[in-house]
Design a protein around this motif. Structure first.
Motif, PDB file in Angstrom:
ATOM      1  N   LEU A 123       6.624  21.528  -0.048  1.00 12.97           N
ATOM      2  CA  LEU A 123       6.409  20.447   0.915  1.00 12.97           C
ATOM      3  C   LEU A 123       4.923  20.308   1.234  1.00 12.97           C
ATOM      4  N   LYS A 124       4.245  21.420   1.386  1.00 14.04           N
ATOM      5  CA  LYS A 124       2.806  21.395   1.643  1.00 14.04           C
ATOM      6  C   LYS A 124       2.071  20.719   0.477  1.00 14.04           C
ATOM      7  N   GLU A 125       2.501  21.026  -0.748  1.00 14.00           N
ATOM      8  CA  GLU A 125       1.903  20.395  -1.931  1.00 14.00           C
ATOM      9  C   GLU A 125       2.152  18.880  -1.932  1.00 14.00           C
ATOM     10  N   ILE A 126       3.372  18.480  -1.593  1.00 20.12           N
ATOM     11  CA  ILE A 126       3.703  17.051  -1.531  1.00 20.12           C
ATOM     12  C   ILE A 126       2.819  16.354  -0.500  1.00 20.12           C
ATOM     13  N   ARG A 127       2.659  16.971   0.666  1.00 21.12           N
ATOM     14  CA  ARG A 127       1.816  16.386   1.711  1.00 21.12           C
ATOM     15  C   ARG A 127       0.379  16.223   1.233  1.00 21.12           C
ATOM     16  N   SER A 128      -0.125  17.218   0.554  1.00 21.47           N
ATOM     17  CA  SER A 128      -1.499  17.176   0.050  1.00 21.47           C
ATOM     18  C   SER A 128      -1.664  16.060  -0.983  1.00 21.47           C
ATOM     19  N   ILE A 129      -0.750  15.999  -1.932  1.00 18.61           N
ATOM     20  CA  ILE A 129      -0.805  14.964  -2.970  1.00 18.61           C
ATOM     21  C   ILE A 129      -0.689  13.585  -2.344  1.00 18.61           C
ATOM     22  N   MET A 130       0.223  13.442  -1.390  1.00 12.91           N
ATOM     23  CA  MET A 130       0.432  12.148  -0.757  1.00 12.91           C
ATOM     24  C   MET A 130      -0.792  11.740   0.061  1.00 12.91           C
ATOM     25  N   GLY A 131      -1.420  12.697   0.734  1.00 10.97           N
ATOM     26  CA  GLY A 131      -2.635  12.400   1.493  1.00 10.97           C
ATOM     27  C   GLY A 131      -3.751  11.907   0.585  1.00 10.97           C
ATOM     28  N   GLU A 132      -3.915  12.576  -0.557  1.00 10.37           N
ATOM     29  CA  GLU A 132      -4.940  12.155  -1.517  1.00 10.37           C
ATOM     30  C   GLU A 132      -4.631  10.766  -2.066  1.00 10.37           C
ATOM     31  N   ALA A 133      -3.366  10.527  -2.391  1.00 11.71           N
ATOM     32  CA  ALA A 133      -2.968   9.214  -2.914  1.00 11.71           C
ATOM     33  C   ALA A 133      -3.191   8.125  -1.870  1.00 11.71           C
ATOM     34  N   ALA A 134      -2.879   8.413  -0.611  1.00 14.24           N
ATOM     35  CA  ALA A 134      -3.090   7.437   0.465  1.00 14.24           C
ATOM     36  C   ALA A 134      -4.572   7.142   0.652  1.00 14.24           C
ATOM     37  N   ASP A 135      -5.405   8.181   0.581  1.00 15.93           N
ATOM     38  CA  ASP A 135      -6.855   7.981   0.701  1.00 15.93           C
ATOM     39  C   ASP A 135      -7.384   7.100  -0.426  1.00 15.93           C
ATOM     40  N   GLU A 136      -6.928   7.368  -1.649  1.00 16.74           N
ATOM     41  CA  GLU A 136      -7.366   6.565  -2.801  1.00 16.74           C
ATOM     42  C   GLU A 136      -6.927   5.112  -2.653  1.00 16.74           C
ATOM     43  N   GLU A 137      -5.703   4.908  -2.208  1.00 16.68           N
ATOM     44  CA  GLU A 137      -5.197   3.541  -2.046  1.00 16.68           C
ATOM     45  C   GLU A 137      -5.967   2.817  -0.946  1.00 16.68           C
ATOM     46  N   ALA A 138      -6.288   3.513   0.138  1.00 15.88           N
ATOM     47  CA  ALA A 138      -7.063   2.905   1.229  1.00 15.88           C
ATOM     48  C   ALA A 138      -8.452   2.503   0.741  1.00 15.88           C
ATOM     49  N   LYS A 139      -9.061   3.337  -0.109  1.00 17.00           N
ATOM     50  CA  LYS A 139     -10.373   2.990  -0.671  1.00 17.00           C
ATOM     51  C   LYS A 139     -10.283   1.714  -1.500  1.00 17.00           C
ATOM     52  N   LYS A 140      -9.226   1.614  -2.319  1.00 17.23           N
ATOM     53  CA  LYS A 140      -9.037   0.427  -3.155  1.00 17.23           C
ATOM     54  C   LYS A 140      -8.882  -0.818  -2.287  1.00 17.23           C
ATOM     55  N   VAL A 141      -8.101  -0.698  -1.229  1.00 20.02           N
ATOM     56  CA  VAL A 141      -7.868  -1.840  -0.333  1.00 20.02           C
ATOM     57  C   VAL A 141      -9.186  -2.267   0.322  1.00 20.02           C
ATOM     58  N   ARG A 142      -9.980  -1.286   0.767  1.00 22.44           N
ATOM     59  CA  ARG A 142     -11.267  -1.615   1.384  1.00 22.44           C
ATOM     60  C   ARG A 142     -12.196  -2.301   0.392  1.00 22.44           C
ATOM     61  N   GLU A 193       0.834  -1.202   0.000  1.00 24.94           N
ATOM     62  CA  GLU A 193       0.000   0.000   0.000  1.00 24.94           C
ATOM     63  C   GLU A 193       0.874   1.259   0.000  1.00 24.94           C
ATOM     64  N   LEU A 194       1.944   1.250   0.793  1.00 25.78           N
ATOM     65  CA  LEU A 194       2.854   2.395   0.845  1.00 25.78           C
ATOM     66  C   LEU A 194       3.577   2.607  -0.487  1.00 25.78           C
ATOM     67  N   VAL A 195       3.994   1.522  -1.111  1.00 29.47           N
ATOM     68  CA  VAL A 195       4.679   1.630  -2.405  1.00 29.47           C
ATOM     69  C   VAL A 195       3.734   2.206  -3.463  1.00 29.47           C
ATOM     70  N   LYS A 196       2.495   1.768  -3.451  1.00 30.50           N
ATOM     71  CA  LYS A 196       1.521   2.307  -4.409  1.00 30.50           C
ATOM     72  C   LYS A 196       1.240   3.779  -4.134  1.00 30.50           C
ATOM     73  N   THR A 197       1.191   4.158  -2.861  1.00 30.90           N
ATOM     74  CA  THR A 197       1.002   5.567  -2.506  1.00 30.90           C
ATOM     75  C   THR A 197       2.191   6.390  -2.983  1.00 30.90           C
ATOM     76  N   LEU A 198       3.391   5.860  -2.805  1.00 32.50           N
ATOM     77  CA  LEU A 198       4.587   6.542  -3.282  1.00 32.50           C
ATOM     78  C   LEU A 198       4.535   6.719  -4.795  1.00 32.50           C
ATOM     79  N   ARG A 199       4.183   5.653  -5.508  1.00 29.75           N
ATOM     80  CA  ARG A 199       4.077   5.727  -6.966  1.00 29.75           C
ATOM     81  C   ARG A 199       3.075   6.794  -7.385  1.00 29.75           C
ATOM     82  N   ASP A 200       1.894   6.766  -6.790  1.00 27.93           N
ATOM     83  CA  ASP A 200       0.857   7.735  -7.143  1.00 27.93           C
ATOM     84  C   ASP A 200       1.309   9.163  -6.838  1.00 27.93           C
ATOM     85  N   THR A 201       2.019   9.341  -5.741  1.00 26.35           N
ATOM     86  CA  THR A 201       2.523  10.661  -5.371  1.00 26.35           C
ATOM     87  C   THR A 201       3.549  11.152  -6.386  1.00 26.35           C
ATOM     88  N   VAL A 202       4.497  10.305  -6.730  1.00 21.99           N
ATOM     89  CA  VAL A 202       5.543  10.692  -7.685  1.00 21.99           C
ATOM     90  C   VAL A 202       4.928  10.985  -9.050  1.00 21.99           C
TER      91      VAL A 202
END
Length: 137
Positions: free
Chosen positions: A101-120, A10-19
């Motif tokens: 950095l604020k932009e990175i945090r925002s993008i990463m938060g959105e990517a993490a939320d999307e990945e969590a939805k997929k996992v659920r 899940e973390l690797v996919k979040t990293l990919r989506d963020t990058v």
């Protein structure tokens, strides 16, 4: 163990989506080394020097210098001679860097939320099957 592997995936996919989002966006396109230097400077509150960054990231001082050259061109970080030891160079944060950095945090938060939805969504059939087995027992 399986839960750790699933979390790592899940973390690797979040990293990919963020990058991918960063590369597609309007902001700067940083290399892995440049991003590592940037994040180290912005996430670790202690002061940073070229020598200290080279040591903590286990890379050469010239590699840090090149990364800082690029970060300086983009106004994400700047270097300043240490007034207490003129042989040492301090790395300073910039307002533009803080915004990035604020932009990175925002993008990463959105990517993490999307990945969590997929996992659920993937877990729903497994949960239903488990509930059926429990109900049948």
């Amino acid at each position: 163990m399986a839960q750790t592997a699933a979390k790592a995936e899940e973390l690797v996919k979040t990293l990919r989506d963020t990058v991918v989002s960063l590369v597609r966006g309007e902001g700067p396109d940083l290399s892995a080394r440049q991003l590592a230097v940037f994040l180290t400077c912005y996430l670790d509150e202690s002061g940073h020097t070229v020598r200290g960054l080279a040591s903590s990231l286990n890379v050469s001082k010239p590699a840090i210098t090149r990364a800082l050259d690029r970060l300086g061109e983009l106004d994400l970080a700047r270097r300043k001679v240490d007034p207490l030891d003129r042989r040492s160079v301090l790395v300073q944060r910039t307002p533009k860097g803080a915004a990035y950095l604020k932009e990175i945090r925002s993008i990463m938060g959105e990517a993490a939320d999307e990945e969590a939805k997929k996992v659920r969504q993937e877990d729903k059939p497994v949960r239903r099957a488990t509930l059926r087995r429990v109900a049948a027992a």
